[in-house]
Design a protein around this motif. Structure first.
Motif, short mmCIF file in Angstrom:
data_model
loop_
_atom_site.label_atom_id
_atom_site.label_comp_id
_atom_site.label_asym_id
_atom_site.label_seq_id
_atom_site.Cartn_x
_atom_site.Cartn_y
_atom_site.Cartn_z
N GLY A 42 41.55 34.95 22.26
CA GLY A 42 42.92 35.13 21.82
C GLY A 42 43.68 36.24 22.52
N LYS A 43 43.03 36.85 23.50
CA LYS A 43 43.68 37.94 24.23
C LYS A 43 43.81 37.63 25.71
CE LYS A 43 42.29 41.67 21.12
NZ LYS A 43 41.71 43.04 21.02
N GLU A 44 44.68 38.34 26.38
CA GLU A 44 44.85 38.16 27.81
C GLU A 44 43.71 38.84 28.56
OE1 GLU A 44 49.74 37.78 28.07
OE2 GLU A 44 48.69 39.45 29.04
N ARG A 45 43.47 38.34 29.75
CA ARG A 45 42.49 38.97 30.63
C ARG A 45 42.96 40.39 30.97
NH1 ARG A 45 42.07 35.86 36.06
NH2 ARG A 45 44.12 36.86 36.28
N GLU A 46 42.01 41.32 30.99
CA GLU A 46 42.37 42.70 31.31
C GLU A 46 41.41 43.31 32.32
OE1 GLU A 46 42.18 45.38 28.01
OE2 GLU A 46 40.14 44.82 27.45
N PHE A 47 41.93 44.21 33.09
CA PHE A 47 41.16 44.95 34.08
C PHE A 47 40.23 45.91 33.37
CE2 PHE A 47 40.30 47.08 38.03
CZ PHE A 47 40.28 48.45 37.73
N VAL A 48 38.99 46.00 33.86
CA VAL A 48 38.02 46.92 33.28
C VAL A 48 37.72 48.06 34.25
CG1 VAL A 48 35.64 47.17 32.44
CG2 VAL A 48 36.96 45.12 31.88
N GLY A 49 37.34 47.70 35.46
CA GLY A 49 37.02 48.70 36.46
C GLY A 49 36.93 48.05 37.82
N ALA A 61 39.93 51.19 33.41
CA ALA A 61 40.88 51.10 32.32
C ALA A 61 40.66 52.30 31.40
CB ALA A 61 40.69 49.80 31.55
N ASP A 62 41.72 52.78 30.80
CA ASP A 62 41.61 53.93 29.91
C ASP A 62 40.62 53.67 28.77
OD1 ASP A 62 45.12 54.93 30.12
OD2 ASP A 62 43.40 55.38 31.41
N SER A 63 40.56 52.43 28.35
CA SER A 63 39.71 52.08 27.20
C SER A 63 38.22 52.20 27.49
CB SER A 63 40.02 50.66 26.73
OG SER A 63 39.79 49.72 27.77
N VAL A 64 37.84 52.22 28.77
CA VAL A 64 36.42 52.29 29.11
C VAL A 64 36.06 53.54 29.90
CG1 VAL A 64 36.33 49.76 29.17
CG2 VAL A 64 36.53 51.04 31.31
N GLY A 104 41.84 48.06 48.71
CA GLY A 104 41.63 49.02 47.65
C GLY A 104 41.56 48.29 46.33
N VAL A 105 41.43 49.06 45.28
CA VAL A 105 41.32 48.49 43.94
C VAL A 105 42.69 48.11 43.43
CG1 VAL A 105 40.59 48.89 41.57
CG2 VAL A 105 39.29 49.89 43.47
N SER A 106 42.80 46.94 42.86
CA SER A 106 44.01 46.52 42.17
C SER A 106 43.66 46.20 40.73
CB SER A 106 44.63 45.29 42.84
OG SER A 106 45.68 44.76 42.05
N ILE A 107 44.55 46.53 39.81
CA ILE A 107 44.32 46.21 38.41
C ILE A 107 44.91 44.85 38.05
CG2 ILE A 107 44.28 48.66 37.82
CD1 ILE A 107 47.02 48.27 36.51
N VAL A 108 45.51 44.18 39.02
CA VAL A 108 46.17 42.90 38.80
C VAL A 108 45.21 41.77 39.16
CG1 VAL A 108 48.11 41.43 39.43
CG2 VAL A 108 48.40 43.92 39.29
#
Length: 125
Positions: A42-49, A61-64, A104-108
Motif C-alpha cells: 500500500g505504499k510507494e517504493r522508497e530509496f533505502v541506500g 534514507a533518513d529512516s535507516v 553516482g547514487v541517485s535516490i530516484v
C-alpha cells in the motif's frame, strides 16, 4: 542478459539483524552505482541506500541512517545491505537496482535501469 538476484530476506524480530545480498550477472557492474529500494504494501517504493560506482560515496534514507550499511564487493559483483536494529516499519519487499556508467547514487528509482525481483523482509513486533 542482465540479472540482479537478491537473497537474504526473511522473518526477524524487532531489534534483530538481517543481511541482504544482491548478485549481478550478465554484465560487469563494477562501474555501476548500486542501490536498495523497498516497497511496503500500500505504499510507494522508497530509496533505502545506495553506493557509487567507486564505492567512495554512500547515501541513506533518513529512516535507516545509522542502522543500515551498504557495501559492495567488485571482485564478486555483489552489493550487500546490512540491516540492524530492525523495526516493524522496515517490513517490505527489498529490491536491488543498478545504474551506470560511472554513476553516482541517485535516490530516484527511475534513474536505475536494472532491477532484481525483490526479497521479502518481515519484522515482527
Amino acid at each position: 542478459q542482465v540479472q540482479l538476484v537478491e537473497s537474504g530476506g526473511g522473518l526477524v524480530q524487532a531489534g534483530g539483524s538481517l543481511r541482504l545480498s544482491c548478485a549481478a550477472s550478465g554484465r560487469t557492474f563494477s562501474n555501476y552505482a548500486m542501490a536498495w529500494f523497498r516497497q511496503a504494501p500500500g505504499k510507494e517504493r522508497e530509496f533505502v541506500g545506495g553506493i557509487s560506482w567507486s564505492g567512495g560515496d554512500t547515501r541513506y534514507a533518513d529512516s535507516v541512517k545509522g542502522r543500515f550499511t551498504i557495501s559492495r564487493d567488485k571482485s564478486k559483483n555483489t552489493v550487500s545491505l546490512q540491516m540492524s536494529s530492525l523495526k516493524p516499519e522496515d517490513t517490505a519487499v527489498y529490491y536491488c537496482a543498478a545504474r551506470g556508467w560511472f554513476s553516482g547514487v541517485s535516490i530516484v528509482g527511475d534513474d536505475y535501469a536494472y532491477w532484481g525481483q525483490g526479497t521479502q523482509v518481515t519484522v515482527s513486533s
